[in-house]
Write an enzyme that holds these catalytic residues in place. Structure first.
Site, short mmCIF file in Angstrom:
data_model
loop_
_atom_site.label_atom_id
_atom_site.label_comp_id
_atom_site.label_asym_id
_atom_site.label_seq_id
_atom_site.Cartn_x
_atom_site.Cartn_y
_atom_site.Cartn_z
N TYR A 177 -4.73 -18.67 0.96
CA TYR A 177 -4.67 -17.45 -0.19
C TYR A 177 -4.59 -18.52 -1.42
CZ TYR A 177 -2.34 -14.15 -2.90
OH TYR A 177 -1.58 -13.18 -3.56
N ILE A 212 6.06 -9.06 -5.45
CA ILE A 212 6.08 -7.69 -5.78
C ILE A 212 6.53 -7.15 -4.49
CG2 ILE A 212 4.63 -5.85 -6.81
CD1 ILE A 212 4.96 -8.12 -8.83
P1 NDP Z 1 -1.75 -4.86 -0.05
O1 NDP Z 1 -1.84 -5.54 1.38
O2 NDP Z 1 -0.50 -3.88 -0.14
O3 NDP Z 1 -3.05 -4.20 -0.28
C1 NDP Z 1 -4.28 -4.80 -0.27
C2 NDP Z 1 -5.51 -3.91 -0.38
O4 NDP Z 1 -6.63 -4.52 0.07
C3 NDP Z 1 -5.25 -2.64 0.50
O5 NDP Z 1 -5.75 -1.48 -0.03
C4 NDP Z 1 -6.06 -3.04 1.98
O6 NDP Z 1 -6.50 -1.77 2.45
C5 NDP Z 1 -7.36 -3.91 1.14
N1 NDP Z 1 -7.89 -4.66 2.00
C6 NDP Z 1 -7.33 -5.45 2.88
N2 NDP Z 1 -8.55 -6.09 3.58
C7 NDP Z 1 -9.66 -5.68 3.30
C8 NDP Z 1 -10.97 -5.97 3.46
N3 NDP Z 1 -11.20 -6.72 4.34
N4 NDP Z 1 -11.96 -5.26 2.60
C9 NDP Z 1 -11.55 -4.43 1.81
N5 NDP Z 1 -10.39 -4.20 1.44
C10 NDP Z 1 -9.31 -4.70 2.21
O7 NDP Z 1 -1.47 -5.98 -1.08
P2 NDP Z 1 -0.75 -5.96 -2.45
O8 NDP Z 1 -0.88 -4.47 -3.31
O9 NDP Z 1 0.41 -6.47 -2.36
O10 NDP Z 1 -1.67 -7.01 -3.65
C11 NDP Z 1 -2.34 -6.53 -4.29
C12 NDP Z 1 -3.01 -7.41 -5.14
O11 NDP Z 1 -1.74 -8.17 -5.97
C13 NDP Z 1 -3.54 -8.78 -4.18
O12 NDP Z 1 -4.80 -9.26 -5.13
C14 NDP Z 1 -2.54 -10.04 -4.31
O13 NDP Z 1 -3.01 -11.42 -4.18
C15 NDP Z 1 -1.85 -9.73 -5.53
N6 NDP Z 1 -0.37 -10.24 -5.52
C16 NDP Z 1 0.27 -9.58 -4.86
C17 NDP Z 1 1.77 -10.03 -4.87
C18 NDP Z 1 2.70 -9.23 -4.02
O14 NDP Z 1 3.99 -10.08 -4.01
N7 NDP Z 1 2.75 -8.11 -3.38
C19 NDP Z 1 2.13 -11.34 -5.45
C20 NDP Z 1 0.94 -11.96 -6.32
C21 NDP Z 1 -0.38 -11.36 -6.43
P3 NDP Z 1 -7.22 -1.62 3.94
O15 NDP Z 1 -6.39 -2.30 4.73
O16 NDP Z 1 -7.21 0.02 4.14
O17 NDP Z 1 -8.63 -2.22 3.73
#
Ligand code: NDP
Length: 283
Positions: A177, A212
């Site tokens: 990651y 987050i």
């Molecule tokens: P979530 O897991 O809640 O959301 C991830 C999203 O990506 C979902 O909408 C999921 O939807 C989609 N997704 C997953 N796999 C695929 C795929 N193969 N193709 C297309 N879409 C996909 O993650 P967060 O909201 O926590 O994270 C959002 C961003 O924030 C990311 O870039 C993460 O790196 C960043 N971030 C988050 C942190 C945290 O602590 N939460 C910390 C630091 C950064 P679906 O499964 O329906 O495809």
């Protein structure tokens, strides 16, 4: 004298971090938002809707996207569409961009936010997983950005890339990651230079987030990390404001910026502090 100096520093920080965001700049803006079915992406969809944007949402799960779309319309989005796409497929970015341009007739903000699932544990040698994750978290971002750039150049738009502290400072249990997030910084920071050299008015905003409170993050880090999680809705708003004000980088929570400034000054102490946040026996 010390008080005076402290006052000046606080004043300078307040000046640099003042809120210059104008919500009207988002009203009617055409936005393509990836990873919009859950977490921070879902929260961004709701904020953009409150500001009156026109949005295309994408992720894999259609039932969730449908629900997010309905809520967006209730909250005031001018138009909302969604398209299911799996970003592990090399064809998906082009299909999504084609759909978005057809529905929105142009683009002002491209928000790259999705991530593929990855275990939060010690490296186990799974090279195939790293290859797959690179496709989802990095190569699909490059492909989406590349398809959007000519359109964003026309609209003097914003390219918003959601990254992480682990894309600036390495942390345990996040090998693959972290590599994908460092790659985003390398690619998009280099691209930012090139756009400036070509006098192209497209801004690139890299968003550095800490822990987050999304379901995914809390579930993975439970019992393994001693850190407080910050609210997803606030993280989402910070990202949107960063893109709208054409910031180079945004940090949430704000103090991550200081941590990144100190990153290379005290590497040994930095690593000891980082390791103290993690429970090694659980991984
Ligand atoms: P979530 O897991 O809640 O959301 C991830 C999203 O990506 C979902 O909408 C999921 O939807 C989609 N997704 C997953 N796999 C695929 C795929 N193969 N193709 C297309 N879409 C996909 O993650 P967060 O909201 O926590 O994270 C959002 C961003 O924030 C990311 O870039 C993460 O790196 C960043 N971030 C988050 C942190 C945290 O602590 N939460 C910390 C630091 C950064 P679906 O499964 O329906 O495809």
């Amino acid at each position: 004298k010390a008080l005076c100096a402290a006052g000046m520093i606080v004043g300078l920080l307040a000046f640099f971090w003042r809120d210059t965001f104008n919500p009207d700049s988002i009203s009617g803006a055409r936005v393509l938002l990836t990873g919009a079915s859950t977490g921070i992406g879902e929260q961004m969809a709701y904020h953009y809707s409150r500001f009156g944007a026109e949005i295309v949402l994408t992720a894999r799960r259609g039932t969730l996207l449908q629900k997010v779309m309905e809520k967006c319309l209730q909250l005031g989005a001018k138009k909302v569409f969604y398209i299911q796409a799996d970003m592990s497929s090399p064809q998906a970015p082009e299909e999504v961009m084609h759909f978005a341009l057809q529905k929105l007739v142009g683009l002002d903000h491209l928000v790259l936010n999705h991530i593929g699932g990855t275990p939060f544990r010690m490296w186990d040698g799974d090279v195939e997983h790293t290859r797959w994750l690179m496709q989802v978290n990095f190569l699909s971002y490059v492909a989406l950005a590349s398809a959007a750039l000519p359109i964003l150049a026309e609209s003097k738009g914003s390219l918003i890339v959601v990254s992480s502290l682990t894309g600036k400072i390495s942390t345990p249990f996040t090998t693959s990651y972290s590599a994908t997030k460092f790659a985003l910084d390398g690619f998009f920071s280099s691209l930012r230079h090139e756009l400036a050299m070509q006098k192209q008015d497209v801004c690139i905003t890299l968003c550095i987030l800490g822990l987050i409170d999304t379901e995914m993050a809390l579930e993975k880090t439970r019992g393994k990390v001693y850190m407080s999680a910050y609210p997803a809705s606030e993280a989402a708003l910070t990202i949107i404001k960063g893109g709208a004000t054409r910031a180079r980088e945004v940090f949430y929570p704000w103090w991550l910026e200081l941590l990144c400034c100190l990153r290379d000054w005290f590497p040994n102490q930095r690593d000891v502090v980082i390791q103290s946040f993690y429970n090694y026996t659980s991984a």
